[in-house]
Design an enzyme around this catalytic site. Sequence first.
Site, PDB file in Angstrom:
ATOM      1  N   VAL A  20       3.815-147.806  11.492  1.00 20.20           N
ATOM      2  CA  VAL A  20       3.376-148.980  10.732  1.00 20.20           C
ATOM      3  C   VAL A  20       4.324-150.117  11.080  1.00 20.20           C
ATOM      4  CG1 VAL A  20       2.288-147.734   8.833  1.00 20.20           C
ATOM      5  CG2 VAL A  20       4.735-148.216   8.737  1.00 20.20           C
ATOM      6  N   SER A  21       3.915-151.344  10.774  1.00 20.63           N
ATOM      7  CA  SER A  21       4.660-152.514  11.264  1.00 20.63           C
ATOM      8  C   SER A  21       5.831-152.917  10.397  1.00 20.63           C
ATOM      9  CB  SER A  21       3.708-153.716  11.410  1.00 20.63           C
ATOM     10  OG  SER A  21       2.682-153.406  12.320  1.00 20.63           O
TER      11      SER A  21
END
Length: 517
Positions: A20-21
């Site tokens: 995930v970012s």
Amino acid sequence: MGEAKIQSETVPKALIYCRVSSTRQKTEGGGLESQEHRCRQYADSKGYQVVGVFPDDASGGGDFMNRPGMVALLSFLDAQPGEKYIVVFDDLKRFARDTEFHIKLRREFQARGARIECLNFKLDDDTPEGKFIETIIAAQGELEREQNRRQVIQKMKARVEKGYWVFHAPIGYRYASNRVHGKLMVYDEPLASIVREALESYAIGRFRSQAEVKRFLESKPDFPKDLPNGEVRAWKVTKMLKQSLYAGFIEVPNWNVSLRKGHHEPLISFDTFTRIQKNLDAGARPAARKDISADFPLRGFVCCDDCGKPMTAAWSKGCRKRYAYYLCDTRGCESKRKSVPRARIEDGFSDILKNMQPSKRFFALAKQMFIDAWDMHLAEAQVAKQAMVKQLKEIETQIEGVLDRIVEATNPSVITAYEKRIERLERDKIVLAERVENHIPPKGRLEEFIELSLVFLSRPWEIYENGSLAVKRTVLRLAFSEPLRYSRENGYRTTETTFPFKVLAGFNNQNEEMVHL
């Protein structure tokens, strides 16, 4: 048992990579868990044995070597060069959102003998069409990443231009929800009070150097420390002193957002902030000695009468106990290393401070003197305010004139010079506007001012005796206009007191009664 071992060795081994970012997506969105779940289902359907999971909660800015999880995955493959692994990931965008790094990462896995499989895209290395489509999808991911970045920056810049801070809140502030403004910075106590005291003290000269500000912050248990030994990094102090947010203003030079009024409540005035910048531009000033302690509160303030240099102090170890001494340590001085017992220095000083306490009968007169001085100050403030209002109008006229010149100018260097001039004029305008608004003190300040002043004038010795080291040093600066000089033979020389004590001393010399301690 042997058949089971052979069977386990022939089952393909898989490694799961999920990303995930941001950390927020990791803690709030549950994206990593859902990706891992889907990848495990895929591995089970293919008959793969999952031997490791490598999560990431950082985007890396497109560069996979900036992702800790990806670095760990490649290191795992390097540590087992003879094994053939299948790397499973949820979506092609999780692999890399940059065309260049996508291709490089593919080569890194190929060099290690690892095969990659994606749940949402069938990788086809054998045909030119498959490679082309994969490159197009990687380029699409890069485009989306760049577009998202541009949109985020545009939204953040627009909010900054409206007077809102959008980055991490500085020490002393925190973000809170506001019905009108959305997320708005508010005071974060007790840090806000600590930061305010540090900034104002540096502005007025109580702290003469950044080192003293650093020491003050380190003495506060609530202030966050950077290092295990309880110290604050010097760059953090400098950043605090240069931060215009504390004055209620916002600027982001990298986004060409000039200085403007913010919606958050300031900790200090802009005038105080301006004085801080002037002190910083003036360069380093001598810091207060770090070894000044409560054991020797007069160290550095009492000077040797022979050379005029500040005396130092130290403990001396005797046969049975330690002894405290003040001494001059100046090279070439007649009194060099000739110690004076601490009791003689400090008892003599206590006599001086006790004798400065005036008689009670003079306080009515002193109060009237303060009221007269206050009235004179108000009259002068009215005149000064009118002059500042006139000066403010002149600055606005200058700004309009420079703007007209910018419109007519065609040379880029000339335009840049005009813009810098406008920026300086805008800063001067802010300072003047703030001074005009606050130049005349409210009526309540008179009683507050008189009360505090009379309390200090009535009992300087009591305040000094019962105060902390910081209070003692403040009393020294308020009561004496010059450091005291001490002679080993004759004791203290004539002292130079500040103006209020000089006035009261003039009355005391008329054989009046002193206050009984």
